[in-house]
Motif scaffolding. Structure first.
Motif, PDB file in Angstrom:
ATOM      1  N   GLU A  12      -5.324  -7.095 -42.500  1.00 31.37           N
ATOM      2  CA  GLU A  12      -4.102  -7.079 -43.304  1.00 31.37           C
ATOM      3  C   GLU A  12      -3.358  -5.753 -43.120  1.00 31.37           C
ATOM      4  O   GLU A  12      -2.121  -5.726 -43.053  1.00 31.37           O
ATOM      5  N   LEU A  13      -4.106  -4.670 -43.023  1.00 29.75           N
ATOM      6  CA  LEU A  13      -3.484  -3.375 -42.772  1.00 29.75           C
ATOM      7  C   LEU A  13      -2.784  -3.374 -41.421  1.00 29.75           C
ATOM      8  O   LEU A  13      -1.679  -2.827 -41.276  1.00 29.75           O
ATOM      9  N   ASP A  52       2.124  -3.317 -38.117  1.00 31.97           N
ATOM     10  CA  ASP A  52       2.975  -3.974 -37.117  1.00 31.97           C
ATOM     11  C   ASP A  52       4.410  -4.148 -37.618  1.00 31.97           C
ATOM     12  O   ASP A  52       5.353  -4.208 -36.811  1.00 31.97           O
ATOM     13  N   LEU A  53       4.585  -4.224 -38.930  1.00 31.16           N
ATOM     14  CA  LEU A  53       5.927  -4.376 -39.501  1.00 31.16           C
ATOM     15  C   LEU A  53       6.790  -3.136 -39.278  1.00 31.16           C
ATOM     16  O   LEU A  53       8.025  -3.220 -39.345  1.00 31.16           O
ATOM     17  N   LEU A 111       1.181   5.277 -45.583  1.00 32.37           N
ATOM     18  CA  LEU A 111       0.668   6.642 -45.712  1.00 32.37           C
ATOM     19  C   LEU A 111      -0.394   6.681 -46.806  1.00 32.37           C
ATOM     20  O   LEU A 111      -1.455   7.292 -46.640  1.00 32.37           O
ATOM     21  N   GLY A 112      -0.123   5.982 -47.915  1.00 27.64           N
ATOM     22  CA  GLY A 112      -1.105   5.895 -48.999  1.00 27.64           C
ATOM     23  C   GLY A 112      -2.366   5.171 -48.575  1.00 27.64           C
ATOM     24  O   GLY A 112      -3.474   5.551 -48.955  1.00 27.64           O
ATOM     25  N   LYS A 127      -5.209   7.390 -34.648  1.00 28.72           N
ATOM     26  CA  LYS A 127      -4.122   6.744 -33.908  1.00 28.72           C
ATOM     27  C   LYS A 127      -3.123   6.064 -34.845  1.00 28.72           C
ATOM     28  O   LYS A 127      -1.909   6.227 -34.705  1.00 28.72           O
ATOM     29  N   THR A 128      -3.631   5.311 -35.822  1.00 34.23           N
ATOM     30  CA  THR A 128      -2.737   4.578 -36.725  1.00 34.23           C
ATOM     31  C   THR A 128      -1.967   5.523 -37.633  1.00 34.23           C
ATOM     32  O   THR A 128      -0.756   5.380 -37.819  1.00 34.23           O
ATOM     33  N   LEU A 129      -2.649   6.513 -38.196  1.00 35.54           N
ATOM     34  CA  LEU A 129      -1.984   7.468 -39.071  1.00 35.54           C
ATOM     35  C   LEU A 129      -0.933   8.258 -38.296  1.00 35.54           C
ATOM     36  O   LEU A 129       0.133   8.582 -38.826  1.00 35.54           O
TER      37      LEU A 129
END
Length: 214
Positions: free
Chosen positions: A55-56, A61-62, A80-81, A121-123
């Motif tokens: 879900e994250l 992706d949005l 970010l949260g 990577k995601t952050l």
């Protein structure tokens, strides 16, 4: 007609008022405790709504999808949260000065050191969207937009700004961080994070599968 206050709201309000009364009695401003005969409502543990890994990913992706600037800002700060545990009240104070040497400074400690979190990577992607973004809207407006964003991502959950913080807590627990580390990152005591370490049915099923080889 105004809605009655929720039990937890009453509990929190009376807790703060009681501290003022206690201090007033210590300073001899008043002598009696007005809550002496009052049965204070206990805090009720509510369900912690959070997003799981897939879900994250849908929400991340949005970030590359077209949307209004305010929607994009809400999405960016919510994520970010999710990946730092920062509250909505911290979002507006966040700036790129919090980023240093591949880490995010979450909060300062009394000894003038900082609690820091490595940037994955995601952050890193989220921070690039934060860098030139608008400041977040009010908590109420963000919550309205988050419901629309969840729908856009195909997520059937009534998420709120606080769901990001819970998502981070569960992420820490799921990835094997010690309770003390999760507590330090969230800025709470160790007892508060124990809820994130309760096994879900899926985890029990997955871990119990090892018994098939016994």
């Amino acid at each position: 007609i105004k809605k009655p206050l929720a039990q937890n709201t009453i509990h929190t309000t009376i807790k703060y008022v009681s501290r003022i009364i206690t201090q007033a009695r210590k300073e001899k401003i008043i002598h009696d405790d007005p809550f002496d005969q009052y049965i204070k409502p206990k805090y009720q543990q509510t369900d912690r709504l959070y997003l799981v890994d897939h879900e994250l990913k849908l929400m991340v992706d949005l970030l590359d999808k077209p949307m209004s600037k305010s929607m994009h800002a809400t999405l960016s700060y919510f994520l970010l949260g999710c990946y730092t545990g920062l509250r909505h009240s911290d979002w507006g104070r966040f700036s790129m000065s919090n980023v240093e040497d591949g880490h995010v400074k979450l909060r300062a400690l009394k000894n003038k050191t900082h609690v820091v979190l490595p940037i994955g990577k995601t952050l890193s992607k989220i921070l690039k969207h934060i860098e030139n973004n608008l400041k977040p809207l009010s908590n109420q407006k963000c919550n309205v937009m988050l419901k629309s964003l969840a729908s856009m991502a195909g997520i059937d959950k009534e998420i709120s700004t606080h769901s990001g913080r819970h998502s981070f807590g569960y992420m820490c627990a799921a990835n094997g961080l010690p309770e003390s580390t999760t507590a330090a990152l969230l800025g709470v005591n160790a007892n508060t994070v124990k809820v994130y370490y309760h096994l879900t049915g899926d985890k029990i099923k997955h871990q119990a599968s090892a018994l098939m080889h016994v």
